[in-house]
Design a protein around this motif. Sequence first.
Motif, short mmCIF file in Angstrom:
data_model
loop_
_atom_site.label_atom_id
_atom_site.label_comp_id
_atom_site.label_asym_id
_atom_site.label_seq_id
_atom_site.Cartn_x
_atom_site.Cartn_y
_atom_site.Cartn_z
N SER A 131 -59.13 64.86 -91.56
CA SER A 131 -59.08 65.48 -90.24
C SER A 131 -58.95 64.38 -89.19
O SER A 131 -59.25 63.22 -89.44
N THR A 147 -61.80 76.41 -93.13
CA THR A 147 -60.38 76.70 -92.92
C THR A 147 -60.05 78.13 -93.32
O THR A 147 -60.74 78.75 -94.13
N ARG A 193 -58.06 76.06 -88.61
CA ARG A 193 -59.48 75.71 -88.60
C ARG A 193 -60.31 76.87 -88.06
O ARG A 193 -59.86 77.63 -87.20
#
Length: 428
Positions: free
Chosen positions: A153, A347, A414
């Motif tokens: 990320s 997610t 996300r």
Amino acid sequence: LEFLAFVVLVGAVLSLVLAMVAGRALTRPILALQVASESVGSGDLSLRLPAHRSDEFGAVFRAFNRMVGRVRRARRQLLRTSRRTQLIMDESAVGMVALDSTSRVTLVNPRAEELLGVRVLVGKTLPEDSVLGDPFAVWLDDYLEGGADEANSDFQVLDRRVRVRARSLGRFGSRRGVVIALDDVTDELRAERVLAWGEMARQVAHEVKNPLTPIKLSIQHVRRAWEDESPDFEEILVRNADAMLGEIDRLAEIAQSFSRFGAPSAPDMPLTGVVLQDVVEEVMVLYGGASSGVIFSQEIPQGLPLIVARSAELKEVLGNLLENARVAGGEGTSVVISAYRGVIPGTVILQVRDNGSGIPEDVLPRIFEPQFSTRSKGAGLGLAIVQRVVRAWGGSIEVESQVDHGTTVTVTLRLWDSAQSVVSEAES
């Protein structure tokens, strides 16, 4: 009788004395071996047992000394390897942190401490007050508690972008530790943007030039007809005027596409928590009754958590993907929108799949290039815009396709957390 009793007594005493001497002779080397083993176990590898004995214990002591020697050499080699590894890590431009199975730090380099902005102590857990803030702490906790083998990320720190990658040291489901790599990718992204905008400028010139040529030819045709006082001048004028208006509309479409691709996210449109099902239903109203012969449907389960996005942009992304599927498919083609919780913690996976003509293997790697298109119309910016928008949300997009079997577009989004500051800077 008295003599016999005396002899028996003396024999018993001698037997006892001999037994004590023999026992001491046996227990002394055993005790020495025990003490030596405990010393070696505590880290003292300089100890050696007397190997000059000619009895069985001499062979045992010599074997013990050889074992200690091998351990001593292995320890020296391990220390040299450890120092070499630490030296490499200290000089690395990438921050590295190793955690054991209890999430305690076993190895860290100065670059990692610099990027985290805190002192990291070996044997302790990672500090929660790093400059990456709560988003990093939440992301790391989700990864450590989940079963994913790896995760990555990006996190924004003032004007810098830090990319974090985590990978398990054990097999999936039996994690023995984790290695975390931190890299400042700000300059890399800036360089990519400069190259992208250079290519964009070239493409703008190319795309604008194409409609200008037929406009120029049409004007020249009308001018010649006027000068020659052509009897069908009115028809020529109308026909060429329609052609020029069509090319002007094409120019406007190209300008709008490039403007949309290059525009940063509006500051008055912050990232929010979006109900995916509501947006899908709104888009399905437009495509569900399409008369092109393509069948659109959706498989969105109830109760999906909020996702990080902008509602208007999500509609644009879905509309673009559905339009691509509609154009690529023929009558009877099925297009399905589905969503489910991702394997990576935090997610949601959004998929648009069709059973249309598919994308050739040599074309697939280029579909996200801004100037690339397999159609004769448009500026070839559809999927480039989709990718840019999805990345601006902190998500990712992948495309899998097989000729004559269809295409599947997978968008990883996300989950929304109102306490989480999500990176929203657009990537080229």
